[in-house]
Design a protein around this motif. Structure first.
Motif, short mmCIF file in Angstrom:
data_model
loop_
_atom_site.label_atom_id
_atom_site.label_comp_id
_atom_site.label_asym_id
_atom_site.label_seq_id
_atom_site.Cartn_x
_atom_site.Cartn_y
_atom_site.Cartn_z
N LYS A 157 0.90 -1.26 -0.04
CA LYS A 157 -0.02 0.01 0.23
C LYS A 157 0.90 1.19 0.01
CE LYS A 157 -3.54 -2.36 2.66
NZ LYS A 157 -4.38 -2.43 3.73
N LEU A 158 0.60 2.04 -1.01
CA LEU A 158 1.64 3.39 -1.34
C LEU A 158 1.25 4.26 -0.43
CD1 LEU A 158 1.45 3.24 -5.16
CD2 LEU A 158 3.53 2.33 -3.57
N PRO A 159 2.29 5.01 0.02
CA PRO A 159 1.97 6.17 1.08
C PRO A 159 1.84 7.42 0.15
CG PRO A 159 4.31 5.85 0.98
CD PRO A 159 3.70 4.56 0.22
N GLU A 160 0.94 8.46 0.92
CA GLU A 160 0.88 9.57 -0.09
C GLU A 160 2.27 10.34 -0.34
OE1 GLU A 160 -1.83 10.83 -1.20
OE2 GLU A 160 -3.36 9.50 -0.54
N PRO A 161 2.29 10.95 -1.31
CA PRO A 161 1.38 11.41 -2.30
C PRO A 161 1.60 10.49 -3.39
CG PRO A 161 3.05 12.61 -2.40
CD PRO A 161 3.64 11.87 -1.44
N TRP A 162 1.86 9.08 -3.27
CA TRP A 162 2.12 8.35 -4.78
C TRP A 162 0.88 8.08 -5.04
CZ3 TRP A 162 6.16 7.60 -7.40
CH2 TRP A 162 7.50 7.78 -6.93
N ARG A 163 0.72 7.54 -6.51
CA ARG A 163 -0.37 7.20 -7.08
C ARG A 163 0.25 5.93 -7.78
NH1 ARG A 163 -2.43 9.25 -3.74
NH2 ARG A 163 -3.96 10.96 -3.81
N ALA A 164 -0.50 4.66 -7.69
CA ALA A 164 -0.17 3.65 -8.33
C ALA A 164 0.55 3.74 -9.93
CB ALA A 164 -1.14 2.36 -8.02
N GLU A 165 -0.29 4.40 -10.68
CA GLU A 165 0.18 4.23 -11.90
C GLU A 165 1.68 4.87 -12.18
OE1 GLU A 165 -1.43 5.87 -16.38
OE2 GLU A 165 -2.67 6.32 -14.42
N THR A 166 1.67 6.07 -11.41
CA THR A 166 2.94 6.84 -11.22
C THR A 166 4.07 5.99 -10.73
OG1 THR A 166 1.79 8.89 -11.16
CG2 THR A 166 4.17 9.03 -10.66
N PHE A 167 3.75 5.11 -9.52
CA PHE A 167 4.77 4.36 -9.15
C PHE A 167 5.35 3.34 -9.95
CE2 PHE A 167 6.07 0.76 -6.46
CZ PHE A 167 7.32 1.36 -5.53
N VAL A 168 4.49 2.73 -10.53
CA VAL A 168 4.73 1.57 -11.30
C VAL A 168 5.54 1.97 -12.62
CG1 VAL A 168 3.63 -0.20 -13.16
CG2 VAL A 168 2.69 0.13 -11.10
N ARG A 169 5.21 3.32 -12.85
CA ARG A 169 5.83 3.78 -14.12
C ARG A 169 7.34 4.08 -13.65
NH1 ARG A 169 2.76 7.40 -15.44
NH2 ARG A 169 3.67 9.24 -14.47
N HIS A 170 7.56 4.88 -12.75
CA HIS A 170 8.83 5.08 -12.07
C HIS A 170 9.74 3.96 -11.84
CE1 HIS A 170 11.28 8.39 -10.63
NE2 HIS A 170 11.52 7.78 -9.48
N LEU A 171 9.12 2.84 -11.09
CA LEU A 171 9.67 1.49 -10.97
C LEU A 171 10.35 0.96 -12.13
CD1 LEU A 171 10.82 0.00 -8.31
CD2 LEU A 171 8.39 -1.37 -8.43
N ASN A 172 9.53 1.01 -13.14
CA ASN A 172 9.88 0.30 -14.32
C ASN A 172 10.92 0.93 -14.90
OD1 ASN A 172 8.61 -1.66 -16.44
ND2 ASN A 172 9.38 0.12 -17.56
N ASN A 173 11.17 2.04 -14.77
CA ASN A 173 12.09 3.09 -15.26
C ASN A 173 13.66 2.79 -14.72
OD1 ASN A 173 10.76 4.33 -17.30
ND2 ASN A 173 10.33 6.29 -15.99
N LYS A 174 13.20 2.00 -13.26
CA LYS A 174 14.43 1.75 -12.54
C LYS A 174 14.69 0.20 -12.70
CE LYS A 174 14.77 5.48 -9.90
NZ LYS A 174 16.23 5.93 -9.70
N GLY A 175 13.97 -0.38 -13.60
CA GLY A 175 14.36 -1.88 -14.22
C GLY A 175 13.75 -2.90 -13.21
N VAL A 176 12.52 -2.51 -12.65
CA VAL A 176 11.51 -3.48 -11.83
C VAL A 176 10.27 -3.51 -12.33
CG1 VAL A 176 10.76 -4.33 -9.52
CG2 VAL A 176 12.87 -3.33 -9.78
N LYS A 177 9.47 -4.48 -12.45
CA LYS A 177 8.11 -4.49 -12.99
C LYS A 177 7.17 -5.12 -12.03
CE LYS A 177 5.28 -6.35 -16.81
NZ LYS A 177 5.15 -7.01 -18.12
N VAL A 178 6.14 -4.42 -11.82
CA VAL A 178 5.02 -4.86 -10.71
C VAL A 178 3.70 -4.44 -11.32
CG1 VAL A 178 6.57 -4.60 -8.71
CG2 VAL A 178 5.17 -2.87 -9.34
N LEU A 179 2.71 -4.75 -10.64
CA LEU A 179 1.45 -4.44 -11.28
C LEU A 179 0.66 -3.57 -10.46
CD1 LEU A 179 0.08 -8.08 -12.58
CD2 LEU A 179 1.29 -6.20 -13.82
N GLN A 180 -0.04 -2.61 -10.92
CA GLN A 180 -0.92 -1.62 -9.98
C GLN A 180 -2.34 -2.31 -9.89
OE1 GLN A 180 -2.59 1.73 -12.18
NE2 GLN A 180 -1.47 1.20 -14.08
N SER A 181 -2.78 -1.73 -8.80
CA SER A 181 -4.15 -2.01 -8.31
C SER A 181 -5.27 -2.15 -9.14
CB SER A 181 -4.58 -1.31 -6.97
OG SER A 181 -4.33 0.33 -7.19
#
Length: 471
Positions: free
Chosen positions: A396-420
């Motif tokens: 569960k992401l803390p504020e102010p993160w949004r799942a879509e933004t977090f997934v995109r940012h993490l993907n740019n770092k080389g890690v893939k996960v799925l958003q809610s």
């Protein structure tokens, strides 16, 4: 003494110099299986005979054999004796073919822990091919429910999980997703209303959409589906089927307690609501609670699979169903594929009978436990729901993160996960969360790197200095 017993050979490694004698006996059996002194099917000496030869009590032999059986090395057959179950496969023996290198660490899918099942499969296929009668039984047209022998082995497997079912009430499927689709077709018609938790398995969401049903997502709490919400839904919409994952919910990794299961069954029974229980996710045998099917076999369709325990590529699953659904399930299977390939069910059955299945599960359990400890350590203080044996965690992401933004940012770092959002049913208000799967990366080091990357993003990059770069 049976001619197959090779006493002088396999007991060479036995030593009573230190530790309990019964453990020394179990260690000797394990060493003999590893080095080939004992083979699958070899019969061991009787308790009394071995006690006399080793000058120990019968109780010592009984405890030693029991420990060896706990390790899945041997099995006792009533009236016949004690026999070796099969070869011990260890991580050190594996020669894993190297996959092409990828900079992306994929933690988006709940796949079984990578292991060189290729060697085991090759040996199993050779064994099957060497038996002409066995091969013949796999090449004929078969009943839609599959071979009775396979169904009996699956029933025995389920019995070890405290799920007791008549083999006649088992339908072999092409994996869990196929089983869910067969259940949908047998229990509902296009246009019917079905219900599930508001966050659920995307594969079922897609199947319900393809079958053109009206799919309603119901509110959840820390124990899963809220009974009062189900009661109200039944009164308003009269659904035909309820889909649940009580043993390990996907994606939240929640476990539904017994009292909640009983409440839901009571509501379903009053409203004549069938339940589809999806138990595909990997759950440690000693952590299992009583299944919905065991509580109400006349009301529940139980969907299981070997994809998470043995191999996803086997595509072998099974449905346990109430007797009154038999004809409709048979018709659904006949129109879909007639019968799943029996060769795959034969491989799964061989692995169960030989003990390979339990050895693979034990190895996988150890690997997941290691990775869960890594997740607990590296994501300490971060809101994540998981079990010590689960393939995934729900972060569960803390504020102010949004799942879509977090997934995109993490993907740019080389890690893939799925958003809610991918797990949400209908217009349900989706929490800002992601599912991360620790089972699929091919090494613990990659898991650790991914977890460190997640931690750094959630801790360092939420500092006000970095927020403009994130958002």
């Amino acid at each position: 003494m049976d001619k197959k017993i090779s006493f002088p050979c396999w007991l060479k490694s036995l030593s009573f110099n230190s530790g309990p004698k019964y453990m020394a006996l179990a260690d000797a059996i394990e060493q003999a299986v590893k080095n080939g002194s004992l083979h699958s099917g070899d019969k061991l000496p009787t308790h009394r005979w071995l006690a006399d030869v080793l000058n120990v009590t019968i109780g010592t032999i009984t405890r030693g054999y029991a420990e060896a059986e706990r390790r899945r090395l041997i099995t006792a057959r009533v009236g016949s004796g004690t026999f070796v179950t099969g070869k011990v496969w260890q991580q050190a023996q594996f020669n894993v073919p190297q996959k092409p290198e990828s900079t992306l660490i994929d933690m988006s899918l709940t796949l079984q822990v990578p292991a060189p099942r290729e060697e085991i499969l090759a040996e199993t296929l050779q064994m099957i091919a060497s038996d002409p009668l066995r091969m013949t039984s796999l090449l004929d047209y078969l009943p839609e429910t599959g071979l009775e022998r396979h169904r009996s082995i699956i029933a025995g497997w389920l019995a070890t999980l405290s799920i007791h079912v008549n083999p006649d009430n088992i339908l072999i499927t092409n994996g869990g997703q196929h089983g869910n689709m067969m259940a949908l077709q047998a229990a509902t018609r296009p246009g019917d209303t079905i219900v599930s938790e508001s966050l659920t398995y995307p594969g079922f969401i897609n199947a319900a959409r393809q079958w053109q049903t009206h799919h309603i997502g119901l509110p959840m709490d820390e124990h899963g589906l809220i009974p009062e919400a189900l009661e109200q839904c039944c009164l308003q919409h009269r659904p035909k089927l309820l889909y649940l994952m009580p043993s390990l919910q996907n994606p939240t990794a929640l476990i539904m307690p017994i009292q909640r299961r009983e409440q839901i069954i009571e509501i379903a029974r009053r409203h004549k609501l069938l339940i589809l229980e999806d138990d595909v996710q990997f759950v440690a045998s000693d952590k299992r609670l009583t299944s919905l099917y065991s509580l109400a076999p006349d009301l529940v369709i139980y969907s299981g699979s070997f994809s998470k325990t043995l191999s996803g590529g086997l595509r072998t699953g099974y449905l346990c169903y109430p007797a009154h659904l038999r004809e409709r399930l048979v018709m659904a299977m006949r129109s879909d594929c007639w019968v799943p390939p029996p060769l795959m069910a034969e491989v799964a059955s061989e692995w169960i009978e030989s003990g390979i299945a339990e050895q693979l599960i034990r190895w996988q359990t150890e690997a997941i436990a290691r990775r869960q400890k890594l997740m607990t350590h590296h994501l300490k203080g971060i809101d994540i729901q998981a079990q010590t044996y689960s393939f995934h965690g729900w972060l569960k992401l803390p504020e102010p993160w949004r799942a879509e933004t977090f997934v995109r940012h993490l993907n740019n770092k080389g890690v893939k996960v799925l958003q809610s959002e991918l797990f949400a049913v209908g217009s349900y208000s989706v929490p800002q969360a992601v599912r991360l799967c620790i089972s699929s990366p091919d090494s613990d080091n990659k898991v650790q790197f991914a977890l460190e990357t997640i931690r750094d993003i959630l801790t360092v990059e939420l500092d006000p200095i970095y927020r403009p770069l994130v958002f």
